[in-house]
Design an enzyme around this catalytic site. Structure first.
Site, mmCIF file in Angstrom:
data_model
loop_
_atom_site.group_PDB
_atom_site.id
_atom_site.type_symbol
_atom_site.label_atom_id
_atom_site.label_comp_id
_atom_site.label_asym_id
_atom_site.label_seq_id
_atom_site.Cartn_x
_atom_site.Cartn_y
_atom_site.Cartn_z
ATOM 1 N N ASN A 186 35.573 29.325 42.173
ATOM 2 C CA ASN A 186 35.997 29.957 41.036
ATOM 3 C C ASN A 186 35.877 28.774 39.782
ATOM 4 O O ASN A 186 36.518 28.073 39.852
ATOM 5 C CB ASN A 186 37.849 30.527 40.848
ATOM 6 N N LYS B 260 36.539 28.682 37.252
ATOM 7 C CA LYS B 260 37.631 28.907 35.758
ATOM 8 C C LYS B 260 36.639 28.253 34.476
ATOM 9 O O LYS B 260 36.120 28.618 34.312
ATOM 10 C CB LYS B 260 39.062 27.871 35.961
ATOM 11 N N HIS C 216 43.896 37.255 38.663
ATOM 12 C CA HIS C 216 43.956 36.105 39.169
ATOM 13 C C HIS C 216 45.613 35.550 38.364
ATOM 14 O O HIS C 216 45.976 36.403 37.109
ATOM 15 C CB HIS C 216 43.286 35.456 38.666
ATOM 16 N N GLU D 132 46.488 33.108 36.618
ATOM 17 C CA GLU D 132 46.579 32.414 35.973
ATOM 18 C C GLU D 132 46.469 33.363 34.192
ATOM 19 O O GLU D 132 47.007 33.142 33.712
ATOM 20 C CB GLU D 132 45.450 31.065 35.469
ATOM 21 N N GLU E 85 46.013 34.367 46.439
ATOM 22 C CA GLU E 85 46.169 32.660 46.484
ATOM 23 C C GLU E 85 48.155 32.461 46.054
ATOM 24 O O GLU E 85 48.648 32.748 44.833
ATOM 25 C CB GLU E 85 45.658 32.778 45.630
ATOM 26 N N GLY F 4 45.633 24.514 42.365
ATOM 27 C CA GLY F 4 45.353 23.305 41.826
ATOM 28 C C GLY F 4 46.189 21.687 41.964
ATOM 29 O O GLY F 4 46.685 21.095 41.433
ATOM 30 N N SER G 256 43.985 24.925 46.355
ATOM 31 C CA SER G 256 43.158 23.553 47.364
ATOM 32 C C SER G 256 42.473 24.282 48.424
ATOM 33 O O SER G 256 42.540 22.911 49.513
ATOM 34 C CB SER G 256 44.821 23.117 48.028
HETATM 35 P P1 13P Z 1 42.406 25.216 43.742
HETATM 36 O O1 13P Z 1 41.610 25.656 44.626
HETATM 37 O O2 13P Z 1 41.757 24.647 42.379
HETATM 38 O O3 13P Z 1 43.383 24.971 44.416
HETATM 39 O O4 13P Z 1 42.441 26.716 43.091
HETATM 40 C C1 13P Z 1 42.488 27.964 43.300
HETATM 41 C C2 13P Z 1 42.246 29.197 43.027
HETATM 42 O O5 13P Z 1 42.855 29.587 42.131
HETATM 43 C C3 13P Z 1 41.214 29.754 42.841
HETATM 44 O O6 13P Z 1 40.535 31.115 42.459
#
Ligand code: 13P
Length: 253
Positions: free
Chosen positions: A9, A11, A97, A99, A169, A175, A215
Protein backbone atom coordinates in the site's frame (compact mmCIF):
# COMPACT_ATOMS: atom_id res chain seq x y z
CA UNK A 1 -6.62 -23.29 -0.89
CA UNK A 2 -6.79 -19.64 0.12
CA UNK A 3 -4.22 -17.30 -1.33
CA UNK A 4 -1.17 -16.03 0.53
CA UNK A 5 -0.82 -12.36 -0.35
CA UNK A 6 1.85 -9.69 -0.02
CA UNK A 7 0.08 -6.38 -0.67
CA UNK A 8 1.92 -3.10 -1.00
CA UNK A 9 0.00 0.00 0.00
CA UNK A 10 1.97 2.96 -1.29
CA UNK A 11 -0.58 5.40 0.20
CA UNK A 12 -0.06 8.95 -1.16
CA UNK A 13 3.67 8.63 -1.79
CA UNK A 14 6.18 8.83 -4.68
CA UNK A 15 6.17 10.84 -7.89
CA UNK A 16 5.68 9.06 -11.21
CA UNK A 17 9.38 8.69 -11.88
CA UNK A 18 10.00 7.24 -8.40
CA UNK A 19 7.07 4.88 -8.88
CA UNK A 20 8.52 3.58 -12.14
CA UNK A 21 11.94 3.26 -10.58
CA UNK A 22 10.62 1.32 -7.60
CA UNK A 23 8.85 -1.17 -9.87
CA UNK A 24 11.93 -1.55 -12.08
CA UNK A 25 14.07 -2.20 -9.00
CA UNK A 26 11.58 -4.60 -7.51
CA UNK A 27 11.25 -6.62 -10.72
CA UNK A 28 15.05 -6.90 -10.83
CA UNK A 29 15.24 -8.08 -7.22
CA UNK A 30 15.21 -11.75 -6.45
CA UNK A 31 11.71 -12.84 -5.50
CA UNK A 32 9.41 -15.67 -6.41
CA UNK A 33 5.69 -16.33 -6.17
CA UNK A 34 4.13 -19.78 -6.07
CA UNK A 35 0.78 -20.88 -7.48
CA UNK A 36 -1.28 -19.88 -4.44
CA UNK A 37 0.67 -16.69 -3.79
CA UNK A 38 -0.13 -13.19 -4.98
CA UNK A 39 1.63 -9.82 -4.86
CA UNK A 40 -0.62 -6.76 -4.97
CA UNK A 41 0.44 -3.16 -5.57
CA UNK A 42 -2.09 -0.66 -4.28
CA UNK A 43 -0.81 2.49 -5.92
CA UNK A 44 -2.25 6.00 -6.30
CA UNK A 45 -4.85 6.25 -9.11
CA UNK A 46 -2.57 8.19 -11.51
CA UNK A 47 0.02 5.38 -11.42
CA UNK A 48 -2.32 2.43 -11.97
CA UNK A 49 -1.72 2.11 -15.71
CA UNK A 50 2.04 2.57 -15.47
CA UNK A 51 2.41 -0.06 -12.76
CA UNK A 52 -0.01 -2.36 -14.56
CA UNK A 53 2.20 -2.12 -17.67
CA UNK A 54 5.23 -3.05 -15.56
CA UNK A 55 3.38 -6.15 -14.36
CA UNK A 56 2.07 -7.13 -17.81
CA UNK A 57 1.94 -10.86 -18.37
CA UNK A 58 2.36 -11.77 -14.69
CA UNK A 59 -0.43 -13.96 -13.40
CA UNK A 60 0.27 -13.53 -9.71
CA UNK A 61 1.26 -9.87 -9.43
CA UNK A 62 -1.48 -7.28 -9.90
CA UNK A 63 -2.26 -3.64 -9.28
CA UNK A 64 -4.93 -2.56 -6.81
CA UNK A 65 -6.66 0.75 -6.24
CA UNK A 66 -6.56 2.30 -2.76
CA UNK A 67 -10.19 3.41 -2.82
CA UNK A 68 -13.29 3.63 -4.99
CA UNK A 69 -16.48 5.66 -4.93
CA UNK A 70 -19.60 4.48 -3.12
CA UNK A 71 -21.73 5.45 -6.13
CA UNK A 72 -21.95 4.71 -9.82
CA UNK A 73 -20.63 7.21 -12.39
CA UNK A 74 -22.20 10.64 -12.17
CA UNK A 75 -21.70 14.20 -10.95
CA UNK A 76 -19.20 13.44 -8.17
CA UNK A 77 -16.19 15.65 -8.90
CA UNK A 78 -12.91 14.06 -7.92
CA UNK A 79 -14.26 10.56 -7.34
CA UNK A 80 -13.19 7.36 -9.12
CA UNK A 81 -15.82 4.67 -9.57
CA UNK A 82 -15.46 0.91 -9.43
CA UNK A 83 -16.79 0.85 -13.01
CA UNK A 84 -13.85 3.00 -14.13
CA UNK A 85 -11.40 0.72 -12.35
CA UNK A 86 -13.00 -2.28 -14.00
CA UNK A 87 -12.61 -0.58 -17.37
CA UNK A 88 -8.88 -0.34 -16.64
CA UNK A 89 -8.76 -4.06 -15.76
CA UNK A 90 -8.00 -3.29 -12.12
CA UNK A 91 -9.02 -6.39 -10.19
CA UNK A 92 -8.54 -5.34 -6.55
CA UNK A 93 -9.39 -2.33 -4.39
CA UNK A 94 -8.62 -1.50 -0.77
CA UNK A 95 -11.76 -0.50 1.10
CA UNK A 96 -12.04 0.72 4.67
CA UNK A 97 -8.45 1.62 5.46
CA UNK A 98 -8.32 3.27 8.88
CA UNK A 99 -6.81 6.40 7.32
CA UNK A 100 -9.88 6.78 5.11
CA UNK A 101 -12.21 6.05 8.00
CA UNK A 102 -10.50 8.71 10.09
CA UNK A 103 -9.49 11.48 7.65
CA UNK A 104 -12.34 11.15 5.15
CA UNK A 105 -15.13 10.22 7.55
CA UNK A 106 -15.90 6.93 5.85
CA UNK A 107 -18.64 5.33 7.93
CA UNK A 108 -19.51 1.62 8.06
CA UNK A 109 -22.52 2.34 5.78
CA UNK A 110 -20.35 4.13 3.21
CA UNK A 111 -17.89 1.23 3.31
CA UNK A 112 -20.72 -1.26 2.79
CA UNK A 113 -21.78 0.75 -0.28
CA UNK A 114 -18.21 0.78 -1.60
CA UNK A 115 -17.91 -2.98 -1.12
CA UNK A 116 -21.17 -3.39 -3.07
CA UNK A 117 -19.95 -1.19 -5.93
CA UNK A 118 -16.66 -3.08 -6.14
CA UNK A 119 -18.39 -6.46 -6.19
CA UNK A 120 -20.95 -5.29 -8.78
CA UNK A 121 -18.03 -4.28 -11.01
CA UNK A 122 -16.35 -7.65 -10.43
CA UNK A 123 -13.51 -6.13 -8.41
CA UNK A 124 -12.22 -7.83 -5.30
CA UNK A 125 -12.20 -5.68 -2.16
CA UNK A 126 -9.35 -5.86 0.33
CA UNK A 127 -11.47 -4.92 3.33
CA UNK A 128 -9.58 -3.36 6.24
CA UNK A 129 -10.48 -3.53 9.91
CA UNK A 130 -8.60 -2.89 13.13
CA UNK A 131 -8.88 -1.19 16.48
CA UNK A 132 -7.39 2.01 17.89
CA UNK A 133 -5.06 1.94 20.89
CA UNK A 134 -7.78 2.86 23.43
CA UNK A 135 -9.79 -0.20 22.40
CA UNK A 136 -6.73 -2.47 22.64
CA UNK A 137 -5.94 -1.06 26.09
CA UNK A 138 -9.50 -1.76 27.21
CA UNK A 139 -9.12 -5.29 25.81
CA UNK A 140 -12.30 -4.92 23.74
CA UNK A 141 -10.64 -5.38 20.33
CA UNK A 142 -12.47 -8.61 19.53
CA UNK A 143 -15.96 -7.13 19.72
CA UNK A 144 -14.77 -3.92 18.02
CA UNK A 145 -13.41 -5.77 14.98
CA UNK A 146 -16.40 -8.14 14.85
CA UNK A 147 -18.68 -5.08 14.69
CA UNK A 148 -16.63 -3.60 11.82
CA UNK A 149 -17.08 -6.82 9.84
CA UNK A 150 -20.79 -7.11 10.63
CA UNK A 151 -21.55 -3.49 9.78
CA UNK A 152 -19.90 -3.42 6.36
CA UNK A 153 -19.84 -7.04 5.15
CA UNK A 154 -22.60 -9.12 6.70
CA UNK A 155 -25.28 -7.92 4.27
CA UNK A 156 -23.43 -10.00 1.66
CA UNK A 157 -24.22 -13.61 0.94
CA UNK A 158 -21.84 -16.50 1.35
CA UNK A 159 -20.86 -16.73 -2.30
CA UNK A 160 -19.89 -13.04 -2.35
CA UNK A 161 -17.59 -13.50 0.63
CA UNK A 162 -15.99 -16.75 -0.50
CA UNK A 163 -12.31 -16.18 -1.35
CA UNK A 164 -12.66 -12.65 0.08
CA UNK A 165 -9.66 -10.68 1.38
CA UNK A 166 -9.64 -9.01 4.79
CA UNK A 167 -6.74 -7.02 6.22
CA UNK A 168 -6.45 -6.70 9.99
CA UNK A 169 -4.55 -3.51 10.73
CA UNK A 170 -4.43 -2.45 14.37
CA UNK A 171 -4.27 1.35 14.17
CA UNK A 172 -1.67 1.54 16.95
CA UNK A 173 0.72 -0.49 14.77
CA UNK A 174 0.35 1.53 11.54
CA UNK A 175 3.41 3.60 10.71
CA UNK A 176 4.50 3.53 14.35
CA UNK A 177 7.17 0.85 14.17
CA UNK A 178 5.18 -0.88 16.90
CA UNK A 179 4.15 -4.19 15.35
CA UNK A 180 1.59 -6.47 16.90
CA UNK A 181 3.39 -9.61 18.04
CA UNK A 182 2.85 -12.62 15.82
CA UNK A 183 0.80 -14.13 18.66
CA UNK A 184 -1.43 -11.04 18.85
CA UNK A 185 -1.91 -11.17 15.09
CA UNK A 186 -2.75 -14.89 15.16
CA UNK A 187 -5.20 -14.39 18.03
CA UNK A 188 -7.13 -11.70 16.13
CA UNK A 189 -7.00 -13.51 12.80
CA UNK A 190 -8.37 -16.64 14.44
CA UNK A 191 -11.11 -14.52 15.99
CA UNK A 192 -11.97 -12.95 12.61
CA UNK A 193 -12.17 -16.39 11.02
CA UNK A 194 -14.48 -17.55 13.83
CA UNK A 195 -16.75 -14.52 13.38
CA UNK A 196 -16.98 -15.39 9.67
CA UNK A 197 -17.52 -19.09 10.41
CA UNK A 198 -20.31 -18.37 12.92
CA UNK A 199 -22.14 -16.34 10.28
CA UNK A 200 -21.33 -18.22 7.06
CA UNK A 201 -19.86 -21.61 8.00
CA UNK A 202 -16.33 -22.92 8.35
CA UNK A 203 -15.77 -23.64 4.67
CA UNK A 204 -16.39 -20.04 3.69
CA UNK A 205 -14.28 -18.76 6.62
CA UNK A 206 -11.40 -21.00 5.58
CA UNK A 207 -11.50 -19.58 2.04
CA UNK A 208 -10.85 -15.99 3.19
CA UNK A 209 -7.31 -14.61 3.06
CA UNK A 210 -6.68 -12.57 6.21
CA UNK A 211 -3.70 -10.24 5.92
CA UNK A 212 -1.93 -8.50 8.78
CA UNK A 213 -0.92 -4.86 8.42
CA UNK A 214 1.00 -2.54 10.74
CA UNK A 215 4.77 -2.03 10.59
CA UNK A 216 5.40 -5.22 8.63
CA UNK A 217 8.99 -5.32 7.39
CA UNK A 218 11.45 -7.88 6.07
CA UNK A 219 12.71 -8.53 9.59
CA UNK A 220 9.35 -9.56 11.07
CA UNK A 221 7.39 -10.86 8.05
CA UNK A 222 8.35 -14.55 8.32
CA UNK A 223 7.43 -14.69 11.99
CA UNK A 224 4.02 -13.05 11.41
CA UNK A 225 3.19 -14.85 8.15
CA UNK A 226 4.20 -18.14 9.73
CA UNK A 227 1.09 -18.16 11.94
CA UNK A 228 -1.69 -20.46 10.73
CA UNK A 229 -4.40 -17.81 10.32
CA UNK A 230 -2.14 -15.11 8.87
CA UNK A 231 -2.24 -15.25 5.08
CA UNK A 232 0.22 -12.48 4.31
CA UNK A 233 0.44 -8.76 4.87
CA UNK A 234 -0.70 -5.30 3.82
CA UNK A 235 2.46 -3.27 3.90
CA UNK A 236 2.86 0.51 3.96
CA UNK A 237 6.30 2.01 4.59
CA UNK A 238 8.35 -1.09 3.80
CA UNK A 239 6.63 -1.48 0.42
CA UNK A 240 8.39 1.69 -0.77
CA UNK A 241 11.74 -0.11 -0.66
CA UNK A 242 12.28 -2.70 -3.40
CA UNK A 243 14.61 -4.96 -1.38
CA UNK A 244 12.37 -4.86 1.69
CA UNK A 245 9.22 -5.66 -0.26
CA UNK A 246 10.93 -8.43 -2.26
CA UNK A 247 11.99 -10.01 1.05
CA UNK A 248 8.43 -9.66 2.36
CA UNK A 249 7.12 -11.44 -0.78
CA UNK A 250 9.66 -14.19 -0.16
CA UNK A 251 8.36 -14.55 3.42
CA UNK A 252 4.93 -15.75 2.26
CA UNK A 253 4.03 -19.31 3.21
P1 13P B 1 2.89 0.58 7.73
O1 13P B 1 3.37 -0.72 7.13
O2 13P B 1 3.66 1.76 7.23
O3 13P B 1 2.79 0.50 9.21
O4 13P B 1 1.40 0.81 7.17
C1 13P B 1 0.48 -0.21 7.30
C2 13P B 1 -0.69 0.11 6.48
O5 13P B 1 -1.46 1.00 6.82
C3 13P B 1 -0.90 -0.64 5.24
O6 13P B 1 -2.17 -0.40 4.71
Amino acid sequence: MRKQIAAANWKMNLDLQQAEQLMTQLLATDHSLGKDQLALFAVPFPYLLTVQQKLAGKTNAKVAAQNCASTNNGAYTGEVSAEMLKGMNVEYVIIGHSERREYFQETPAILAAKVNKALEAGIKPVFCCGEPLTVREADTQNSYVAAQLKESLFHLDKSQLTDFIIAYEPIWAIGTGRTASSDQAQEMHQHIRKVLADQYGQEMADSVSILYGGSVKAANASDIFGKPDVDGGLVGGASLDAKEFAAIINSLK
